[in-house]
Design a protein around this motif. Structure first.
Motif, PDB file in Angstrom:
ATOM      1  N   THR A  16       0.849  -1.188   0.000  1.00 24.99           N
ATOM      2  CA  THR A  16       0.000   0.000   0.000  1.00 24.99           C
ATOM      3  C   THR A  16       0.888   1.242   0.000  1.00 24.99           C
ATOM      4  OG1 THR A  16      -1.651  -1.227   1.250  1.00 24.99           O
ATOM      5  CG2 THR A  16      -1.904   1.154   1.185  1.00 24.99           C
TER       6      THR A  16
ATOM      7  N   GLU B 160     -11.298  -1.437 -12.269  1.00 24.46           N
ATOM      8  CA  GLU B 160     -12.194  -1.471 -11.109  1.00 24.46           C
ATOM      9  C   GLU B 160     -11.704  -2.493 -10.083  1.00 24.46           C
ATOM     10  OE1 GLU B 160     -16.280  -2.876 -11.706  1.00 24.46           O
ATOM     11  OE2 GLU B 160     -16.927  -0.957 -10.891  1.00 24.46           O
TER      12      GLU B 160
ATOM     13  N   HIS C 150      -6.095  -3.494  -6.940  1.00 20.55           N
ATOM     14  CA  HIS C 150      -5.870  -3.553  -5.495  1.00 20.55           C
ATOM     15  C   HIS C 150      -5.988  -2.162  -4.865  1.00 20.55           C
ATOM     16  CE1 HIS C 150      -3.657  -4.674  -1.754  1.00 20.55           C
ATOM     17  NE2 HIS C 150      -4.150  -5.865  -2.009  1.00 20.55           N
ATOM     18  N   ILE C 151      -5.435  -1.157  -5.533  1.00 22.96           N
ATOM     19  CA  ILE C 151      -5.518   0.203  -4.972  1.00 22.96           C
ATOM     20  C   ILE C 151      -6.962   0.667  -4.826  1.00 22.96           C
ATOM     21  CG2 ILE C 151      -3.250   1.073  -5.646  1.00 22.96           C
ATOM     22  CD1 ILE C 151      -4.551   2.374  -8.098  1.00 22.96           C
ATOM     23  N   ASN C 152      -7.841   0.130  -5.651  1.00 30.02           N
ATOM     24  CA  ASN C 152      -9.239   0.553  -5.603  1.00 30.02           C
ATOM     25  C   ASN C 152     -10.063  -0.259  -4.614  1.00 30.02           C
ATOM     26  OD1 ASN C 152     -11.438   2.171  -6.536  1.00 30.02           O
ATOM     27  ND2 ASN C 152     -12.166   0.457  -7.758  1.00 30.02           N
ATOM     28  N   THR C 153      -9.720  -1.529  -4.454  1.00 30.21           N
ATOM     29  CA  THR C 153     -10.616  -2.408  -3.690  1.00 30.21           C
ATOM     30  C   THR C 153     -10.060  -2.869  -2.359  1.00 30.21           C
ATOM     31  OG1 THR C 153      -9.697  -4.394  -4.688  1.00 30.21           O
ATOM     32  CG2 THR C 153     -11.533  -3.339  -5.841  1.00 30.21           C
ATOM     33  N   ASP C 154      -8.751  -2.896  -2.192  1.00 33.77           N
ATOM     34  CA  ASP C 154      -8.200  -3.611  -1.044  1.00 33.77           C
ATOM     35  C   ASP C 154      -7.228  -2.810  -0.210  1.00 33.77           C
ATOM     36  OD1 ASP C 154      -9.107  -6.454  -0.849  1.00 33.77           O
ATOM     37  OD2 ASP C 154      -8.686  -6.330  -2.991  1.00 33.77           O
ATOM     38  N   GLU C 155      -7.198  -1.511  -0.375  1.00 34.68           N
ATOM     39  CA  GLU C 155      -6.264  -0.736   0.430  1.00 34.68           C
ATOM     40  C   GLU C 155      -6.991   0.209   1.378  1.00 34.68           C
ATOM     41  OE1 GLU C 155      -3.238   0.618  -2.356  1.00 34.68           O
ATOM     42  OE2 GLU C 155      -2.443  -1.410  -2.503  1.00 34.68           O
ATOM     43  N   GLY C 156      -8.211  -0.174   1.696  1.00 35.13           N
ATOM     44  CA  GLY C 156      -8.947   0.560   2.725  1.00 35.13           C
ATOM     45  C   GLY C 156      -9.153   2.026   2.417  1.00 35.13           C
ATOM     46  N   GLY C 157      -9.092   2.369   1.130  1.00 32.21           N
ATOM     47  CA  GLY C 157      -9.251   3.781   0.779  1.00 32.21           C
ATOM     48  C   GLY C 157      -7.997   4.607   1.015  1.00 32.21           C
ATOM     49  N   ALA C 158      -6.859   3.936   1.170  1.00 32.53           N
ATOM     50  CA  ALA C 158      -5.613   4.671   1.449  1.00 32.53           C
ATOM     51  C   ALA C 158      -5.320   5.756   0.415  1.00 32.53           C
ATOM     52  CB  ALA C 158      -4.436   3.709   1.561  1.00 32.53           C
TER      53      ALA C 158
ATOM     54  N   LEU D  74      -9.324   8.114  -7.700  1.00 32.63           N
ATOM     55  CA  LEU D  74      -9.168   6.988  -8.618  1.00 32.63           C
ATOM     56  C   LEU D  74     -10.346   6.998  -9.579  1.00 32.63           C
ATOM     57  CD1 LEU D  74      -8.135   4.143  -6.134  1.00 32.63           C
ATOM     58  CD2 LEU D  74      -6.683   5.782  -7.332  1.00 32.63           C
TER      59      LEU D  74
ATOM     60  N   SER E 109     -12.031   4.504 -11.962  1.00 27.39           N
ATOM     61  CA  SER E 109     -11.947   3.074 -12.256  1.00 27.39           C
ATOM     62  C   SER E 109     -12.765   2.690 -13.481  1.00 27.39           C
ATOM     63  CB  SER E 109     -12.375   2.274 -11.041  1.00 27.39           C
ATOM     64  OG  SER E 109     -13.737   2.479 -10.775  1.00 27.39           O
TER      65      SER E 109
END
Lengths: 353, 353, 353, 353
Positions: free
Chosen positions: D72, D93, D96-104, D113, D115
């Motif tokens: 991340t 869409e 990983h940056i869009n779905t799995d980084e908790g909105g970092a 982003l 998507s």
């Protein structure tokens, strides 16, 4: 006929802040003038276009004017356009951006402020150096901009030479100079110099030019004096929620203020009324004027219980709870009668303490 | 007399956006009414106080109204007050907050938007479920708010029942419902229901109530319908640069709009003119109205070169470069003559292609 | 066999910072112990689970431990979990979060820091009051947390009573107390008190517990002592880029440090070596120890040209360019021989000036 | 001897994620090698210096490597250095940056982003064009970077030609290309090409090079392939909490991975084990492999109740609750015996359904 009603007494004035005042009648007239028909939204209107030339007359041909909604917006957008996300802003501890904007620079823009205590609200090259160091050190937010206020939050003024010295120092350090000019007109009037003497000619890179406290209904202007000092301003104004759709109504107010001498009349009145007030209370036993009265603010100390009673007759703010210092501001619409009535009230309440 | 000059022809109208229009005369009159004398700045004035009651009449006694400068500000401050920094907002891909606010939600507030493609700009419980999942999973920004627009960016409307269903779904999920109502008056007028039928009564928690597109000079209102849905709004309005110092001039405009029926007159005019325009062009060969005309927008496809020529006579926007779809908006001040002239121009340009 | 090569001489030590040191051999051993096989990622592993109990022994049964990567991360995530976006943190001007984290609190978390000059790096209730005011005033970022460091950046210590007084003051004001404990072990060892005497028992709400400077390879821990003081920590750790996937390797290091007395041995060594160094140089003419040596830092003034020559033999940092004050830090692995060699070098260079 | 204890069974493997695995023994050995003595903190150590040359061998002489803590962090810091605050990132869409980084990206860096739905996790010039428009329009966050993943979150691969085409398209648009390579080694091994074929030679500007999933204990690397593509990276790494003090221990791990062929051995093993697993389950009735098995992930559909029972024996994740699709990942340490045991368990549970 409008279905709104008048809810207030237009005869009542206060000494609390220049933004307690309403709108100068000439400004209101200008708003009506700009009404009717359709104009391109978001700043592509003819009023905003015409405004560029008006600002050129005051700030020189390189000046670019970007109307926004309010002073916090002008400061934050201007500073953000002058910095990259890892850069910081050096300011006086008493600066409005540090004390009175609810943390907007940090919370909405991620800007670190590096503040310096000052005796009188004014920065000097020496004071700037207390924070302007650590260039190239990744552990330190990088000092990039110095922000000064004219007039300051303490009612004091920088001379043109002082601003010039600060600007030169910034530029030697590879830094930029921002001026928060929410009351710039009062400073120029007091010093009897044109607006550009305190800005363009002194080396200021970006200016927040105050409209609301100068007699507008709403609206401030970011004035870019050195185009290379900013990046992305057009985008940042939008994403910082400062892009007015019906911008013609911001622009025409500034035209009314600056096309002729309205700015000067407004500023001179505020300054003169502050001087009148200071003169009137100087001899009241128990009241001490605490700072030089250089623009449209009078700072004074008087007994807290007197201040309390006085406040029921005329609103004003306590500046420093610890010392009991209060601040009295005058505005474009403060009259001699207002000042005299207020001074009389001060004398009465002091006598009756 | 003001030193500003009139720079435009007030007879010229466009079909570009309802924010190309100026200020309704009754609003301008209200602004003059609120002028004069001093009023406490930053919202402690009598006009803002009086405004609460005006909004209660439309949105019920629990409604709290918070005037701000513009629509982006209303949306961002409202959404920020509804969320914690780790939470996200579900919206239609075409939502204004996602496409037209320059990234303000992300860049100024750190808000993640989770967008969903829609056929008509409208969310449904099923569409919301495409993003409203992963509760409690630290790897996913936590869906907290659903934001819908009424009328939508595509000129379509939610019925009260549809909003009620969306709100119920949100609440079942432990989420909140936000409504971007920059054109809410057009929706209510078109559906012939009171404002509260689309908001308070339908279960909306927080509303951005549009002023500028409704005929104001500037100003929008965050209306909190469910007080437990927000935290820190008073601070966020300030730190998001949306706190007007001379707030009386925002508030009195809303009073003029909502104390009587001005909102309804303005909305009905916009809607009627859009319907008139749609009717007028429906029979023009080569022009296809592409979406239901439910409020004050007409979407149509016509040959790009015709659109280009037409645009020189009346400004409007291309909505979709790929398909050539254009958007024609009407406003509170669009007249029958304006529509007829525009329809005639369309017919002429089509004939001459 | 690994294809990496050894690039350094493991005999060379410095007096620059405790994070110039490597990893304590027992920690390295623990890392090997935790290796092999699969463990659930992101903190659901058995090592992180077991770590809770280890921290309970030191900080009481309510303590919750959240491993993160580094000290900046521990501070920013902890402070962010203690605040809402409109709230601010009061700290000493010399605090690491204010001076040495590259603006991370402001730039990555939008946190406003309100700093106070201090004589010795330590806050007192009186000093806190210089910033802890304006509650409820929307123009002021709301003071919510006080952050202190133990030991401080100046090598000074708070007694348990002093921390207790600060905590009580915070709580009376409705504020919370955060402790940056990157060198907490040195403080506890120096004061000869258990870790909880300086934290849980003194009223600290949230602690950044330092691992790296205590002998770990990497890793710090946010320790929540008062669970009601934080919100959303699990999400903020992830979105602040501080969630380790193979977290077992952070957790097992802390277990190695805290399950037995390794923390105390490491801290005592650092402290003893600083004392030894201070004693050794106190009699060197021309060298002045400038601050009380209470933990593992020695501050001294010596002629700049001597410092320059000395630095070629042993690395260390100048603390204050203006005064020529330098900082010498010792670590868990500093030996008596290292100190004696350094002290001899100081004496030599001073003699040869 | 360490006071930490072993809490787990090193024989147990899972098919949940490659970050469930531990540390490759050669990496652990390298960590010990780098220990002892003092090294300059924060990246001025000899290991980090030596690492530059190691990366040059793989990515060419212009490559700059910046070690960070996790994926991340690598993504957010890299993207932030590539963008100004008003710019946006186009991604799949499913990225990983869009779905799995908790909105970092949004919450810690203010990055919008944009998507695009994809059939297989891969972007193409055509798909990019769905978001890469509106340049110069202040109402639209400005598309500046395209971010792709290799291998993708769906286990698919871009060929060198495909990446080259995407890069060329980005550059034509004045945009930059970022590659999230948390599993880049698996892609290179599967395609049997050197790392630079997928990065430097294809026109990638900035790379997140994955260490943790490749067998490291912790650590990722931002690799700048085009130096003009980034600004302020050194400051952003610090203020994004990604600057390791004892950086030598990140760097030496990467040296161990990349100085010889460890990366290739690790990647090949993961890929081979995924292929072996896919082959083993392809004939199990009721199990459907749903996507091409191109790297070290196998996606399959099997009856949910079977998945539930199976999960009690071997951990793995459900990828799509709606369809029942699961994801099985292999790692550098997955053995043939592990795969065979898992495949046998799948067959058993399917038979017993």
């Amino acid at each position: 006929m409008t279905q709104a009603r008048r809810h207030h007494d237009p005869e009542v004035k206060a000494f609390a802040s220049d933004n307690y005042a309403g709108v100068h009648p000439e400004i209101l007239e200008a708003l009506a003038l700009a009404n009717g028909g359709h104009q391109i939204a978001y700043g592509d209107d003819v009023y905003t276009e015409a405004l560029q030339e008006v600002f050129h007359r005051h700030f020189g041909p390189a000046a670019e004017v970007w109307p926004v909604f309010n002073g916090t917006g002008a400061n934050v957008v201007g500073l953000r356009a002058m910095t990259s996300p890892w850069e910081a802003v050096v300011c006086a501890e008493s600066a409005h951006i540090n004390t009175d904007e609810g943390g907007a620079p940090e919370q909405s823009a991620g800007l670190k402020l590096m503040s310096v205590p000052t005796p009188d609200g004014k920065l000097t090259p020496e004071l700037i150096d207390r924070q302007a160091w650590g260039f190239g050190d990744e552990h330190r937010a990088q000092p990039r901009v110095v922000s000064i206020s004219q007039s300051t939050e303490l009612g004091t003024l920088y001379t043109p030479a002082e601003i010039t010295a600060v600007a030169a120092h910034c530029h030697e350090l590879g830094m930029l100079l921002h001026l928060d000019g929410s009351r710039l007109i009062n400073a120029a009037a007091a010093l009897d110099v044109p607006l550009r003497a305190l800005t363009t000619d002194a080396g200021v890179d970006v200016l927040s030019f105050g409209g609301t406290k100068s007699g507008l209904m709403f609206g401030e202007a970011i004035v870019v004096l050195e185009p290379s000092a900013v990046r992305g301003l057009i985008y940042l104004r939008k994403s910082s929620m400062q892009l007015a759709s019906k911008m013609r109504f911001v622009s025409v107010q500034f035209e009314a203020l600056l096309a002729g001498d309205l700015w000067l009349r407004n500023a001179r009145n505020g300054n003169a009324m502050a001087a009148r007030l200071a003169a009137a209370v100087r001899d009241v036993p128990g009241v001490t004027v605490t700072r030089a009265v250089e623009a449209n603010a009078v700072f004074a100390v008087l007994p807290p219980e007197v201040a309390e009673r006085l406040r029921k007759r005329f609103r004003f703010y306590t500046w420093n709870e610890a010392t009991g210092e209060v601040r009295w501001m005058t505005a474009f619409d403060t009259s001699e009668a207002d000042v005299d009535a207020f001074a009389a009230a001060i004398a009465e309440e002091m006598a009756g303490r």
